[in-house]
Write a protein that holds these residues in place. Structure first.
Motif, mmCIF file in Angstrom:
data_model
loop_
_atom_site.group_PDB
_atom_site.id
_atom_site.type_symbol
_atom_site.label_atom_id
_atom_site.label_comp_id
_atom_site.label_asym_id
_atom_site.label_seq_id
_atom_site.Cartn_x
_atom_site.Cartn_y
_atom_site.Cartn_z
ATOM 1 N N ALA A 1 6.920 7.949 1.044
ATOM 2 C CA ALA A 1 7.439 6.882 0.173
ATOM 3 C C ALA A 1 7.915 5.695 1.025
ATOM 4 N N TYR A 2 8.575 5.996 2.140
ATOM 5 C CA TYR A 2 9.082 4.930 3.018
ATOM 6 C C TYR A 2 7.938 4.084 3.594
ATOM 7 N N PHE A 3 6.880 4.745 4.097
ATOM 8 C CA PHE A 3 5.768 3.978 4.675
ATOM 9 C C PHE A 3 5.076 3.149 3.587
ATOM 10 N N GLN B 1 6.561 1.927 0.782
ATOM 11 C CA GLN B 1 7.413 0.782 0.386
ATOM 12 C C GLN B 1 7.317 -0.336 1.428
ATOM 13 N N CYS B 2 7.238 0.041 2.712
ATOM 14 C CA CYS B 2 7.126 -0.965 3.774
ATOM 15 C C CYS B 2 5.780 -1.689 3.716
ATOM 16 N N SER B 3 4.765 -1.004 3.185
ATOM 17 C CA SER B 3 3.416 -1.579 3.199
ATOM 18 C C SER B 3 3.163 -2.550 2.043
ATOM 19 N N GLN C 1 7.530 -4.744 4.724
ATOM 20 C CA GLN C 1 8.283 -3.988 5.723
ATOM 21 C C GLN C 1 9.744 -3.795 5.319
ATOM 22 N N SER C 2 10.690 -4.139 6.191
ATOM 23 C CA SER C 2 12.088 -3.803 5.893
ATOM 24 C C SER C 2 12.713 -4.621 4.767
ATOM 25 N N LEU C 3 12.019 -5.651 4.312
ATOM 26 C CA LEU C 3 12.541 -6.376 3.150
ATOM 27 C C LEU C 3 12.629 -5.443 1.950
ATOM 28 N N SER C 4 11.779 -4.404 1.953
ATOM 29 C CA SER C 4 11.796 -3.447 0.834
ATOM 30 C C SER C 4 13.150 -2.749 0.732
ATOM 31 N N LYS C 5 13.884 -2.716 1.845
ATOM 32 C CA LYS C 5 15.156 -1.964 1.857
ATOM 33 C C LYS C 5 16.208 -2.578 0.932
ATOM 34 N N VAL C 6 16.086 -3.874 0.671
ATOM 35 C CA VAL C 6 17.014 -4.511 -0.276
ATOM 36 C C VAL C 6 16.756 -3.960 -1.685
ATOM 37 N N SER D 1 -1.588 3.172 8.894
ATOM 38 C CA SER D 1 -1.339 2.793 10.291
ATOM 39 C C SER D 1 0.092 3.162 10.678
ATOM 40 N N GLU D 2 0.992 2.915 9.755
ATOM 41 C CA GLU D 2 2.389 3.195 10.062
ATOM 42 C C GLU D 2 2.658 4.704 10.140
ATOM 43 N N ARG D 3 1.980 5.455 9.281
ATOM 44 C CA ARG D 3 2.164 6.913 9.336
ATOM 45 C C ARG D 3 1.632 7.439 10.668
ATOM 46 N N ILE E 1 19.250 -0.203 8.462
ATOM 47 C CA ILE E 1 18.552 0.371 9.621
ATOM 48 C C ILE E 1 17.629 1.461 9.073
ATOM 49 N N ASN E 2 16.648 1.865 9.871
ATOM 50 C CA ASN E 2 15.660 2.806 9.337
ATOM 51 C C ASN E 2 16.294 4.112 8.857
ATOM 52 N N ALA E 3 17.263 4.635 9.621
ATOM 53 C CA ALA E 3 17.878 5.907 9.210
ATOM 54 C C ALA E 3 18.523 5.757 7.829
ATOM 55 N N GLY F 1 12.088 -8.533 7.901
ATOM 56 C CA GLY F 1 11.140 -7.421 8.029
ATOM 57 C C GLY F 1 10.208 -7.715 9.184
ATOM 58 N N VAL F 2 9.638 -6.659 9.809
ATOM 59 C CA VAL F 2 8.758 -6.905 10.965
ATOM 60 C C VAL F 2 7.395 -7.479 10.581
ATOM 61 N N GLY F 3 7.144 -7.643 9.294
ATOM 62 C CA GLY F 3 5.955 -8.389 8.864
ATOM 63 C C GLY F 3 6.165 -9.892 9.043
ATOM 64 N N LEU G 1 8.752 7.607 15.651
ATOM 65 C CA LEU G 1 10.206 7.374 15.657
ATOM 66 C C LEU G 1 10.800 7.582 14.270
ATOM 67 N N ASN G 2 10.108 7.066 13.249
ATOM 68 C CA ASN G 2 10.595 7.283 11.885
ATOM 69 C C ASN G 2 10.607 8.771 11.545
ATOM 70 N N ALA G 3 9.573 9.481 11.995
ATOM 71 C CA ALA G 3 9.533 10.921 11.728
ATOM 72 C C ALA G 3 10.697 11.615 12.437
ATOM 73 N N THR H 1 3.285 -5.174 17.224
ATOM 74 C CA THR H 1 2.065 -4.437 17.583
ATOM 75 C C THR H 1 2.268 -2.937 17.433
ATOM 76 N N TYR H 2 3.509 -2.509 17.228
ATOM 77 C CA TYR H 2 3.727 -1.059 17.152
ATOM 78 C C TYR H 2 3.190 -0.484 15.839
ATOM 79 N N ILE H 3 2.890 -1.376 14.878
ATOM 80 C CA ILE H 3 2.136 -0.956 13.690
ATOM 81 C C ILE H 3 0.799 -1.700 13.813
ATOM 82 N N PRO H 4 -0.255 -1.038 14.339
ATOM 83 C CA PRO H 4 -1.478 -1.755 14.695
ATOM 84 C C PRO H 4 -2.045 -2.618 13.571
HETATM 85 N N1 GLN Z 1 8.153 -0.130 8.667
HETATM 86 C C1 GLN Z 1 8.934 -0.604 9.765
HETATM 87 C C2 GLN Z 1 9.481 0.549 10.552
HETATM 88 O O1 GLN Z 1 9.948 1.477 9.981
HETATM 89 C C3 GLN Z 1 10.021 -1.472 9.215
HETATM 90 C C4 GLN Z 1 10.878 -2.050 10.291
HETATM 91 C C5 GLN Z 1 11.331 -3.456 10.018
HETATM 92 O O2 GLN Z 1 10.747 -4.216 9.245
HETATM 93 N N2 GLN Z 1 12.356 -3.845 10.728
HETATM 94 O O3 GLN Z 1 9.462 0.575 11.738
#
Ligand code: GLN
Length: 317
Positions: free
Chosen positions: A200-202, A204-206, A75-80, A169-171, A125-127, A270-272, A176-178, A38-41
């Motif tokens: 770019a990060y928001f 890729q997650c979307s 979401q975080s699957l994009s990190k791969v 929504s994520e922006r 991790i996000n960082a 990923g949180v999706g 926390l990401n900022a 829910t933290y990304i409405p």
């Molecule tokens: N976009 C999410 C975030 O930065 C990605 C987190 C995740 O999928 N674990 O908070």
């Protein structure tokens, strides 16, 4: 007498289909499937009852069950995929900027970064992901569009798009990401503008893709760096091995230990609600169910993967 071997019986495609159907039936019986992020409405509206699972074998066979063609947020699957791109651009020098150890903290924790003077523990991790995205946008003027193109190429689906509502929504809720990105910048660890990296990060997650797209997009990781469908070399065999190792040790945040214990394969969540799992030399398995457990990993997804490796009798152990 012939020596005893441990050769395993090959599982036929039809068997994978039956295995997936059995798992989907078990998941359907399970009323409790975690909580949708829910933290990304924009993600909060997705029904928890959604479930999909797709297997893509290195010999090209595929099996699928449930909402396999429905789009969800990567979401975080994009990190791969950004990691693969950044390694291509920066080579092994990337490892001076980001570590390779599990964090034991939440994916968006700032605590460790403070102790470690802005060198994130790992790229998942996000960082760490911000450093990887910074690497991409500082090497490539097309930035986020190149990330989208890479996901399209790997999944073989040119229709994949950013979900601009999710990105917005994520922006709007991305304090926390900022904070993480500004902290990295303050330590001299980002080359590009903070806003450019976050944008770019928001995005890729979307990226919205289906479970089938995801299983196909990850196929090179099960196949020594070569895309199963196109036979294109996506990365070297050595890097594919290393990315799998990172997924194994860092792909599910502070739940990697229990995931290795229960499932026993490299994976990234990923949180999706998506999880991509790899059995090197054999297959990729993608699962999607949006309800998350306390660690931010798909609740039914982890359970489904546990049933999968148990039923087929294969893991990396
Ligand atoms: N976009 C999410 C975030 O930065 C990605 C987190 C995740 O999928 N674990 O908070």
């Amino acid at each position: 007498m012939a020596p005893r071997t441990h050769r395993r019986k090959k599982v036929a495609a039809s068997d994978y289909q039956a295995v997936l159907e059995g798992i989907a039936a078990r998941v359907r019986e399970q009323p409790n499937r975690g909580k949708v992020a829910t933290y990304i409405p924009a993600l909060a509206r997705i029904p928890k009852t959604k479930f999909a699972m797709v297997v893509k074998c290195v010999d090209g066979r595929e099996a699928a069950v449930g909402d396999a063609d429905e789009l969800f947020s990567m979401q975080s699957l994009s990190k791969v995929f950004t990691l693969v791109m950044a390694l291509r651009q920066a080579g092994a020098g990337l490892w001076h900027r980001v570590g390779r150890e599990p964090s034991g903290n939440r994916f968006n924790s700032l605590v460790q970064l403070e102790y470690e003077q802005g060198v994130p523990r790992n790229p998942f991790i996000n960082a760490g992901a911000h450093v990887i995205t910074d690497c991409i946008v500082s090497h490539d003027a097309a930035g986020k569009q190149s990330i989208l193109n890479e996901v399209r190429r790997l999944s073989g689906n040119a229709a994949i798009q950013f979900d601009l509502e999710v990105a917005r929504s994520e922006r709007e809720h991305g304090h926390l990401n900022a904070a993480i990105a500004h902290f990295l910048k303050a330590h001299g660890k980002l080359r590009s503008d903070v806003d450019e990296v976050l944008d770019a990060y928001f995005h890729q997650c979307s990226i919205a893709l289906s479970c089938r797209d995801l299983a196909r997009a990850g196929s090179f990781l099960a196949n020594g760096g070569i895309d199963v469908t196109t036979k294109d070399r996506i990365t070297t065999a050595r890097r594919a091995k290393r990315i799998n190792a990172l997924m194994m040790t860092c792909g599910l945040y502070d739940a990697v230990g229990s995931f290795a214990f229960r499932v026993g394969i490299p994976a990234k969540s990923g949180v999706g609600g998506g999880i991509l799992g790899i059995i090197p030399g054999l297959l990729t398995v993608a699962v999607w169910s949006p309800g998350l457990d306390a660690n931010g990993n798909s609740d039914a997804g982890v359970r489904a993967l546990e049933l999968f490796t148990t039923k087929i009798g294969r893991s990396v152990f």
